[in-house]
Design an enzyme around this catalytic site. Structure first.
Site, mmCIF file in Angstrom:
data_model
loop_
_atom_site.group_PDB
_atom_site.id
_atom_site.type_symbol
_atom_site.label_atom_id
_atom_site.label_comp_id
_atom_site.label_asym_id
_atom_site.label_seq_id
_atom_site.Cartn_x
_atom_site.Cartn_y
_atom_site.Cartn_z
ATOM 1 N N PHE A 292 86.393 -16.483 45.967
ATOM 2 C CA PHE A 292 85.779 -17.169 47.619
ATOM 3 C C PHE A 292 84.603 -16.787 47.589
ATOM 4 O O PHE A 292 84.058 -17.384 48.602
ATOM 5 C CB PHE A 292 86.560 -16.162 48.440
ATOM 6 C CG PHE A 292 86.576 -14.682 48.734
ATOM 7 C CD1 PHE A 292 86.797 -13.965 47.937
ATOM 8 C CD2 PHE A 292 85.329 -14.354 49.657
ATOM 9 C CE1 PHE A 292 86.873 -12.445 48.224
ATOM 10 C CE2 PHE A 292 85.221 -13.197 49.843
ATOM 11 C CZ PHE A 292 85.904 -12.245 49.370
ATOM 12 N N ASP A 293 83.977 -16.290 46.717
ATOM 13 C CA ASP A 293 82.286 -16.116 46.839
ATOM 14 C C ASP A 293 81.544 -15.916 45.532
ATOM 15 O O ASP A 293 82.306 -15.535 44.411
ATOM 16 C CB ASP A 293 82.029 -15.310 47.928
ATOM 17 C CG ASP A 293 80.718 -15.280 48.794
ATOM 18 O OD1 ASP A 293 80.026 -16.355 48.351
ATOM 19 O OD2 ASP A 293 80.428 -14.651 49.828
ATOM 20 N N ASP B 186 90.298 -13.213 52.392
ATOM 21 C CA ASP B 186 89.952 -14.591 52.286
ATOM 22 C C ASP B 186 91.140 -15.611 51.821
ATOM 23 O O ASP B 186 90.806 -16.068 50.743
ATOM 24 C CB ASP B 186 88.558 -14.775 51.910
ATOM 25 C CG ASP B 186 87.992 -16.064 52.260
ATOM 26 O OD1 ASP B 186 88.762 -16.772 52.960
ATOM 27 O OD2 ASP B 186 86.904 -16.625 52.051
ATOM 28 N N HIS C 231 88.806 -19.455 54.486
ATOM 29 C CA HIS C 231 87.560 -20.279 55.129
ATOM 30 C C HIS C 231 87.724 -21.847 54.631
ATOM 31 O O HIS C 231 87.261 -22.555 55.323
ATOM 32 C CB HIS C 231 86.292 -19.674 54.573
ATOM 33 C CG HIS C 231 85.861 -19.999 53.043
ATOM 34 N ND1 HIS C 231 86.076 -19.037 52.142
ATOM 35 C CD2 HIS C 231 85.216 -21.154 52.492
ATOM 36 C CE1 HIS C 231 85.685 -19.398 50.927
ATOM 37 N NE2 HIS C 231 85.149 -20.736 51.101
ATOM 38 N N ASN D 172 78.829 -12.038 53.967
ATOM 39 C CA ASN D 172 78.784 -13.350 53.308
ATOM 40 C C ASN D 172 77.689 -13.144 52.042
ATOM 41 O O ASN D 172 76.730 -12.679 52.099
ATOM 42 C CB ASN D 172 78.352 -14.174 54.189
ATOM 43 C CG ASN D 172 78.548 -15.862 53.742
ATOM 44 O OD1 ASN D 172 79.407 -15.713 52.593
ATOM 45 N ND2 ASN D 172 78.049 -16.815 54.153
ATOM 46 N N TRP D 173 78.437 -13.642 50.871
ATOM 47 C CA TRP D 173 77.393 -13.244 49.559
ATOM 48 C C TRP D 173 77.297 -12.033 49.089
ATOM 49 O O TRP D 173 76.511 -11.974 48.118
ATOM 50 C CB TRP D 173 76.279 -14.067 49.668
ATOM 51 C CG TRP D 173 76.189 -15.793 50.133
ATOM 52 C CD1 TRP D 173 75.797 -16.072 51.160
ATOM 53 C CD2 TRP D 173 76.728 -16.831 49.455
ATOM 54 N NE1 TRP D 173 76.151 -17.474 51.307
ATOM 55 C CE2 TRP D 173 76.532 -18.040 50.213
ATOM 56 C CE3 TRP D 173 76.836 -17.065 48.120
ATOM 57 C CZ2 TRP D 173 76.865 -19.271 49.780
ATOM 58 C CZ3 TRP D 173 77.389 -18.163 47.743
ATOM 59 C CH2 TRP D 173 77.166 -19.256 48.542
ATOM 60 N N GLY E 214 82.707 -25.187 45.982
ATOM 61 C CA GLY E 214 83.655 -25.885 45.777
ATOM 62 C C GLY E 214 84.749 -25.287 44.790
ATOM 63 O O GLY E 214 85.727 -25.651 44.895
ATOM 64 N N ASN E 215 84.258 -24.309 44.258
ATOM 65 C CA ASN E 215 85.141 -23.351 43.576
ATOM 66 C C ASN E 215 86.068 -22.457 44.518
ATOM 67 O O ASN E 215 87.056 -21.460 43.964
ATOM 68 C CB ASN E 215 84.506 -22.302 42.542
ATOM 69 C CG ASN E 215 84.480 -22.949 41.184
ATOM 70 O OD1 ASN E 215 83.588 -23.127 40.599
ATOM 71 N ND2 ASN E 215 85.638 -23.016 40.508
ATOM 72 N N SER E 216 85.482 -22.455 45.899
ATOM 73 C CA SER E 216 86.278 -21.435 46.696
ATOM 74 C C SER E 216 87.757 -21.883 46.742
ATOM 75 O O SER E 216 88.237 -23.091 46.840
ATOM 76 C CB SER E 216 85.814 -21.839 48.236
ATOM 77 O OG SER E 216 84.454 -21.133 48.435
ATOM 78 N N ASN F 150 75.715 -20.285 56.416
ATOM 79 C CA ASN F 150 76.128 -20.255 55.012
ATOM 80 C C ASN F 150 75.042 -20.797 54.359
ATOM 81 O O ASN F 150 74.489 -20.351 52.904
ATOM 82 C CB ASN F 150 77.633 -20.710 54.824
ATOM 83 C CG ASN F 150 78.186 -20.409 53.490
ATOM 84 O OD1 ASN F 150 78.042 -19.276 52.942
ATOM 85 N ND2 ASN F 150 78.623 -21.549 52.939
#
Lengths: 724, 724
Positions: free
Chosen positions: B675-676, B223, B87, B214-215, B657-659, B329
């Site tokens: 990723f999440d 991902d 992503h 997602n989440w 931002g940590n993704s 998102n």
């Protein structure tokens, strides 16, 4: 859930994951058909009772504490105290509620015997005995009979057996066909007619989670209620009277407050309604392609109509609530069912099984030919009857949708049948059925709103006009075409207007009066609804005949097929559920609904509080919140979860009708009440998957906790025999 | 999940539930602020590296393999191969896709270095070094300064520090304020401008589960994506050129394919964007009452507008997809956030904490008075700025909604600022910012659809007319009232018509040309959008000034307040996330999301297949189904779950931002990509709950499995250093 708790979960899991040595089993067994091998298995799993202690023909087994009330209930005191589900007692509580005193919301508790109030329309059928009457029934089947003749002969014989059995009075009998006529059983019940409400918790306990949690785990519902059966001063069944006294059952269940753990043996008895595990793949495909899609669409539409009406009229809303609830329940069930059937590819599985069976039987060419021919005949039979069955389903739902139409059809049919000798009448229209019909004509008034009923009938009649030609309702088409309107829709509007403005069926008194009239007198009334019903009756008769042909053929073909299957699988196939008393055993056990998720076997009071939002259906009563905040848990803390237990899972095989079934431990003591199945295995009516199929039960300790700590129902608790 | 598998789950659980002795910890630590106690804890939990091996000022620590690309990425080969999330690479792949060749759907694999294609608009900021510059920055603060003056002085000093640091060229610097100005850090990055796409799996792997999952946990998303950084032949950062060569990083990460188990030590590095854990209760309440409800409403409306537009125009749909995804998102995040804040009663918790702090400090009346006054000043500050902040939020969302407005505002502002000396300009409008602005003005074209943009601006302007008087946009009101229409709505329609029909901002060339114009020349164009932007600019300037006052005051009050808190809690408070490089450690661990439910720490390939419906977003690629059916799992079977691992959970503290953050084991080897976060702990931006907060990571073994077995990306695999 706090950290301490999750640690405790861990420990619970660690301890009990070692204790799951035996596989539980599917099966809804007839009580006198539990063979030694099965019994041995039960013993091995934890049963400590003898077979006679469960059921014996003398009527002193635990089975004799079990009651059929549409769903299941059981005696829990020598004074006729009955325990069942909140949702089983729901309609009775609804019926005694008024806008001023809403017992559904507040709950009901009679603190003395004098405060107990009648449960309108409720009756208890106490299980007395059962008997295999296969030989007797099948004695009337002669070679060369057509399928219809076969059906008629069997039906007549059954009526005779029932008449004979009911002679002694006070009992109600039923002959049930097991496995499509492979066997026939005579069941005898004591019919108790004075049932009273003793103690029902508030909706926000008994129905906590409502529609959202319905069929779901984890669950936190206190789905229980207490009723009491009364008899005349002479000890015999009697209609309600102030003079009546509590009934003293031969047997009642003791209660174990000792608690449960994962792997514990559990046994249920009850009256599972319908399962379809023996259907051939072709018949299953019909259910998947037509039955459930039709029912889902229809229930969705009906709910919308009733909800629209409820929004506009608050009084109507109260009356319609129970119908909406019922339909929502069917809807969610059917959706889960269809999802499950598709997801598990059950049609394909069945086909493969059938192929494997034919493969197996190949070594005997004679047998092979026999079964190939049975299969092909079964397939042809289902094909031939497809349109009749579809039309039948439509009419059944239409009749269910419009109570008015249902009244009219019943009264009209009654006037036809009562011209005949009692033994010649259709089952359901014999003299023995009159009290039931009368009761229904009265009680139905409580949910009758003619305007809403009209909307519903309008919906079905409009849909009827769109049916394919082979399923068209001719009576309706004729009525409308006679009206010479520009369009059928206009004619329909006019017809509906007439039906509802001119009929007298909206009045209880008129309905009961009509029931008394002779055929001639009834037709003379020119009630438009009766006239419509009469016009429909010809088609219903035709369908009824077709249905009998169909059933007659099934009763010829299926037993032979099942015998073949039994030979192949080297086992006796327990019969599909049919509302008769059955026993099943299993164990306390969680499950994994999907990858990386594990459901524990038990829920806790903390979980109830965790779900609390303050808004229905997650609105804990203040009394309960107070008890929780004060940590006033008494003796009800489960040592493994360190919390008050609420609901638990077992591998027991159950279906609708099992609601309220007593869940018994190895000693035959009551440890919970079954009240639901789980969504992931809704399709278990067709296929029992031991990995996923679970029954959801309310822990008896939660019942006791709520009764003691929240509702202070000390008088009820005092009556129970509680083993601690 | 088959029975065998659930048994294996059991065993996994039994083994590893014993191995969770140490509590993981929250904290987004600055790399040079990890003290000995913390380090000791990390060692105890399983870290085998020295502090220098993680970070050292010489630039040879693992930290120097970490890259800021908006989100996080890292080097995994000596030849500049970068790994990050699917992503994160998504927009680049979207930009190189055409209707004929849709790389999003099919995935992209360069089999040779020549086949690698540029990732339009992508840049890599390779972490070089960091330095505490607090003293330098605060040296300019003088007694008696107003809050605005204080802000201006600090801002100017920061600009000077950056200018000095960037002198040597090729680097980009940033001075970040930690904990509202308690500390200031200078971060230096190497800015690589030629990034190319190497290997991206198909959407149905990289985005499996889509918006629905997602989440969420359990999760089954692959991902990941591979990019490569290029430099000029001289080894220096350069714009894209055919002559460029792969960049050779000082450090890159090795990969461990050895697998993980519950309880294992994990460490992440990355660039978490924003957390709000230090907010006072009053400020938190504003977020709960205004910010999230506003954002949820606005995002919902924006998605509806874009989706309506996409339905009518398929070409538009492709262009708008990325915006819709982004908004969806944000929406789901904000909904979870708000739910969580309310459910956990965080405002109340904060209030209680503040009370307890004041209680603690009571023993020193002087300190008590000081903190009471700080609290009251903070509260007053938030109150005073409430309307400015609300209007600010509205304008920010409007500018985000309309790219055209955003172009106009930027170009107009640029023409104003460039009249000033570089050091006097607003940050973001200095000479160093010009390349970024130009890049954006070009790249934005790919998602620009003027008609959709118009709908969006119309939505915001209509809403602007309904704003309360203190938040009204005066410029807009004036423009409309000048038009002398019957109604404002009519005037608005006319105004919008004019804006979009007469502007030249729809063209990239025109935008770039306008950027070059002098202030005078720009205004002479009479472009209606520029005129509108210019009218709005006065209000923006006012709000900007207010904002600086607000920040100046916070930088005066909050550090003092936090110092008090630190004294009370006897600990140093790590600063809230602000997009700077941070380290966090934790462990592999499942959680219990609610009563009676346990989530395992890992998901499996069988779970991917279990979710497969064939329809987006649960449409496994055929290649993967084939590999699964052939059981072609190679070496990728996890011994504990006896299946191919897919995603796993860790207790690591992370946020947007940590993704793409590398998840490292105790040896510093790459075991996964973050990723999440999980839905149940969305509010962790405000409050870290160790029981519920988890990071969701893709297992590196799933990356290797997909690369080898599904996409045959042998060339990529060959480049990696894999420890087996």
């Amino acid at each position: 859930m706090n950290f301490k708790k999750s640690l405790i979960w861990l420990i619970v899991f660690l301890i009990f994951s070692f204790c799951l040595p035996l596989k539980s089993d599917e099966g809804m067994y007839i009580l006198d058909k539990i063979d030694k091998a099965l019994f041995k298995k039960m013993k091995k799993m934890g049963l400590e009772l003898s077979s006679e202690e469960i059921y014996n023909p003398q009527g002193t087994g635990l089975a004799n504490a079990v009651i059929n009330m549409g769903a299941t209930a059981s005696f829990v005191s020598p004074n006729g105290l009955i325990i069942t589900n909140h949702h089983v007692a729901f309609r009775a509580v609804q019926r005694i509620s008024t806008p001023e005193k809403n017992y559904i919301e507040e709950g009901f508790l009679a603190r003395t015997i004098e405060e107990e109030v009648p449960a309108p329309g409720y009756q208890a059928y106490v299980f007395l005995s059962m008997k295999d009457v296969t030989k007797k029934v099948l004695s009337v089947v002669k070679k060369g009979m057509s399928d219809f003749e076969r059906y008629q002969a069997i039906e007549r014989k059954i009526k005779e057996i029932i008449k004979e059995a009911e002679k002694k009075g006070d009992v109600e009998c039923r002959v049930a066909s097991m496995n499509y006529g492979k066997q026939y059983y005579l069941f005898t019940y004591l019919k108790l007619k004075d049932i009273r409400i003793v103690y029902v918790p508030s909706r926000s306990i008994g129905e906590y989670g409502g529609d959202i949690d319905n069929w779901m785990w984890p669950r936190h519902t206190g789905d229980f209620a207490f009723l009491r059966a009364y008899v005349g001063p002479d000890g015999k069944p009697a209609e309600y009277s102030k003079k009546n006294v509590p009934y003293h059952p031969k047997t009642y269940l003791k209660i174990s407050a000792k608690g449960i753990k994962e792997g514990d043996f559990t046994m249920i008895m009850g009256f599972p309604g319908r399962t379809y595990r023996r259907l051939i793949s072709f018949a299953l495909k019909y259910d998947q392609d037509f039955r459930y899609p039709f029912q889902i669409r229809t229930a969705t539409d009906m709910i919308r109509i009733l909800e629209d009406f409820s929004k506009r009229d608050k009084n109507a809303a109260v009356k319609l609530l129970s119908r909406i609830k019922g339909l929502s329940n069917v809807l969610k069930n059917n959706q889960g069912m269809l999802e499950g059937l598709i997801k598990t590819k059950l049609v394909e599985k069945k086909k493969n099984e059938e192929k494997a069976f034919l493969e197996f039987i190949k070594k005997d060419p004679e047998l092979e030919n026999k079964y190939i021919s049975i299969f092909s005949e079964l397939k042809q039979l289902y094909k031939k009857h497809e349109n009749f069955r579809k039309k039948n389903t439509f009419l059944r739902w239409m009749t269910y949708g419009s109570q008015m139409l249902s009244f009219a059809l019943t009264i009209n049919k009654w006037s036809i049948e009562k011209q005949k000798k009692d033994m010649d009448r259709e089952p359901g229209y014999q003299k023995r059925d009159l009290p039931r019909i009368k009761l229904w004509l009265k009680v139905a008034q409580r949910s009758l709103i003619p305007e809403a009923d009209k909307k519903m009938l309008e919906y079905f009649l409009k849909r009827a006009l769109e049916l394919p030609s082979e399923q068209k309702i001719k009576a309706l088409e004729e009525i409308l075409s006679k009206r010479k309107k520009k369009s059928k829709k206009e004619a329909l509007t006019e017809f509906l207007e007439e039906l509802y403005s001119k009929t007298k069926l909206t009045s209880v008194e008129e309905r009961l009066r009509m029931l008394k009239l002779s055929r001639k007198e009834l037709l003379k009334l020119n009630d438009p609804f009766i006239e419509f019903a009469n016009a429909l009756e010809k088609e219903r008769e035709f369908l009824n005949r077709k249905n009998k042909e169909f059933s007659g053929a099934l009763s010829r073909l299926m037993p032979a097929y099942l015998k073949g299957l039994e030979g192949w699988k080297k086992t006796i196939l327990y019969p599909d559920a049919n509302g008769t008393l059955r026993l099943n055993f299993g164990q306390v056990k969680g499950y994994s609904p999907k990858d990386a998720v594990k459901y524990y076997y038990i829920t806790s009071l903390s979980g109830v509080i965790e779900k609390h939002t303050g808004e229905e259906p997650f609105d804990c009563p203040k009394k309960l919140l107070k008890v929780y905040n004060n940590e006033d848990f008494g003796e009800y803390i489960d040592k493994y979860i360190n919390d008050v237990p609420v609901n638990f899972l077992t591998t027991n095989d159950s279906t609708g009708g099992n609601s309220g079934s007593p869940v018994l431990n190895g000693k035959g003591e009551l440890i919970g009440l079954l009240f639901d199945g789980n969504y992931e295995a809704m399709y278990s009516d067709y296929y029992f998957d031991p990995k996923l199929t679970r029954s959801i039960n309310v822990d008896i300790r939660y019942v006791l906790f709520i009764a003691e700590k929240v509702d202070k129902a000390f008088n009820v608790l005092k009556e129970l025999t509680i083993i601690k």
